[in-house]
Design a protein around this motif. Structure first.
Motif, short mmCIF file in Angstrom:
data_model
loop_
_atom_site.label_atom_id
_atom_site.label_comp_id
_atom_site.label_asym_id
_atom_site.label_seq_id
_atom_site.Cartn_x
_atom_site.Cartn_y
_atom_site.Cartn_z
N SER A 12 0.82 -1.20 0.00
CA SER A 12 0.00 0.00 0.00
C SER A 12 0.85 1.25 0.00
CB SER A 12 -0.90 0.03 1.23
OG SER A 12 -1.56 1.28 1.34
N LEU A 14 0.28 3.72 1.58
CA LEU A 14 0.35 4.17 2.96
C LEU A 14 1.67 3.81 3.60
CD1 LEU A 14 -3.18 3.33 4.39
CD2 LEU A 14 -2.22 5.59 4.00
N VAL A 66 -2.81 1.45 -7.54
CA VAL A 66 -3.21 1.71 -6.16
C VAL A 66 -3.81 0.41 -5.65
CG1 VAL A 66 -4.67 3.06 -4.62
CG2 VAL A 66 -3.62 4.16 -6.60
N LEU A 161 -9.61 3.63 6.43
CA LEU A 161 -9.91 3.54 4.99
C LEU A 161 -11.11 2.65 4.75
CD1 LEU A 161 -6.36 3.24 3.40
CD2 LEU A 161 -7.63 5.27 4.09
N TYR A 166 -13.23 2.22 1.41
CA TYR A 166 -12.20 1.53 0.64
C TYR A 166 -12.30 0.03 0.89
CZ TYR A 166 -10.08 5.92 -0.67
OH TYR A 166 -9.87 7.16 -1.23
N MET A 226 -5.73 9.56 1.61
CA MET A 226 -5.91 8.53 0.58
C MET A 226 -6.75 9.08 -0.57
SD MET A 226 -4.93 5.44 0.01
CE MET A 226 -5.30 3.97 -0.93
N GLU A 227 -7.79 9.85 -0.24
CA GLU A 227 -8.62 10.46 -1.29
C GLU A 227 -7.76 11.33 -2.20
OE1 GLU A 227 -12.03 10.38 -1.86
OE2 GLU A 227 -12.39 8.89 -0.30
N VAL A 230 -5.42 9.08 -4.39
CA VAL A 230 -6.15 8.42 -5.48
C VAL A 230 -6.51 9.43 -6.57
CG1 VAL A 230 -8.30 7.23 -6.07
CG2 VAL A 230 -7.02 6.55 -4.04
#
Length: 311
Positions: A12, A14, A66, A161, A166, A226-227, A230
């Motif tokens: 990820s 992240l 992703v 998430l 997600y 994360m938004e 992406v």
């Protein structure tokens, strides 16, 4: 669900937040990275970046992925679908193991063997912040006590998430491998699950704890971050992705472990694969195709020129 989390946990974007966990306080690193990255809007028609490398009888497409997305995002079309349909092989970072194998790998590498509880490894202030973060996620404060700090950290980071829509089953690799299997395409993994878990399990414990503390302090911003990531991916904002996903890798052990060494290894794989005829669709985390140490940069050192496909 644990099986599907392996890719999300290990590859990820992240996890590249680990780069921010250096000697400075975690909140300072997070604020610095956030300040540098522009805010993006998710487009109606996502068109993530795609590159190609060719010689007389070999074509390799390079696509940044992703690993965890919200369901319903329509990215698998146009040039990406055309390139995939032309390909004979799919190459991904890792082929997911079956659930039993997954649980054994996790047991071997992610469960602490020292006998010291995770929370007992934290100082008083960090422990209080950690327990408050766990409570905010509706998790028992002792839920991750048997785990190594790195695995507890990435597990924690996925919770907000999932709460925000997600789905570990909706990542790019899931769509690609599903389509590849339906076509009986050859699927190749660049790394094994043991290798990917080992990248983090082998980090010094103080680095792992900084990673955990960083995510504890950032837990409220995970979903929004994360938004934004992406959206940059969907808009093919390569420079912004490099800032978001690869910023702060100045600490050598992190830079080498997470990015430079892996990209160099993958460039060697591509170099050797170019000696064989065929068409390959290579899909790796988008952070590996952005920035000064990108896979394309590593390939350039070997004399290969990749071309961005405009569509």
């Amino acid at each position: 669900m644990a099986r599907r989390w392996l890719s999300a946990l290990i590859t990820s974007p992240l996890l590249l937040g680990l780069a921010a966990c250096q000697s400075e306080p975690p909140q300072t690193a997070g604020q610095s990275a956030a300040a540098e990255a522009q805010i993006a809007t998710l487009p109606d028609d996502p068109d993530p970046a795609l590159w190609v490398l060719k010689d007389d009888d070999t074509t390799i497409y390079l696509f940044g992925t992703v690993h965890i997305l919200k369901p319903g995002l329509l990215w698998f079309d146009e040039a990406i679908k055309d390139a995939f349909d032309e390909s004979d092989e799919l190459v991904v970072e890792m082929i997911e193991p079956d659930p039993a194998a997954m649980m054994k790998i996790v047991g071997d590498l992610a469960i602490d063997k020292s006998g010291v509880s995770l929370r007992d490894k934290l100082n008083t202030e960090d422990r209080a912040a950690y327990e408050a973060a766990m409570t905010s996620l509706d998790l028992p404060v002792n839920a991750f006590d048997p785990l190594d700090p790195w695995f507890a950290s990435v597990s924690m980071s996925l919770v907000p998430l999932v709460k925000n829509g997600y789905d570990p089953n909706s990542g790019v690799e899931d769509a690609l491998t599903g389509s590849a299997k339906s076509r009986n395409m050859k699927i190749i993994g660049l790394e094994t699950p043991e290798q990917q878990l080992g990248f983090f399990d082998n980090l010094p414990e103080d680095v792992q704890i900084r990673f955990l503390n960083f995510n504890v302090n950032s837990i409220g911003d995970m979903a929004a971050g994360m938004e934004n990531m992406v959206a940059h991916w969907a808009n093919a904002n390569i420079a912004a992705l490099a800032e978001l996903m690869n910023a702060g890798l100045e600490e050598k052990i992190l830079y080498d472990t997470l990015l430079s060494n892996r990209n160099a290894n993958w460039a060697e794989w591509v170099d050797q694969r170019m000696d064989q005829p065929g068409t390959v669709f290579m899909a790796v985390g988008a952070g590996h195709l952005a920035g000064d140490a990108s896979l394309q940069a590593q390939l350039a050192k070997r004399g290969f020129r990749t071309k961005r496909i405009k569509y």
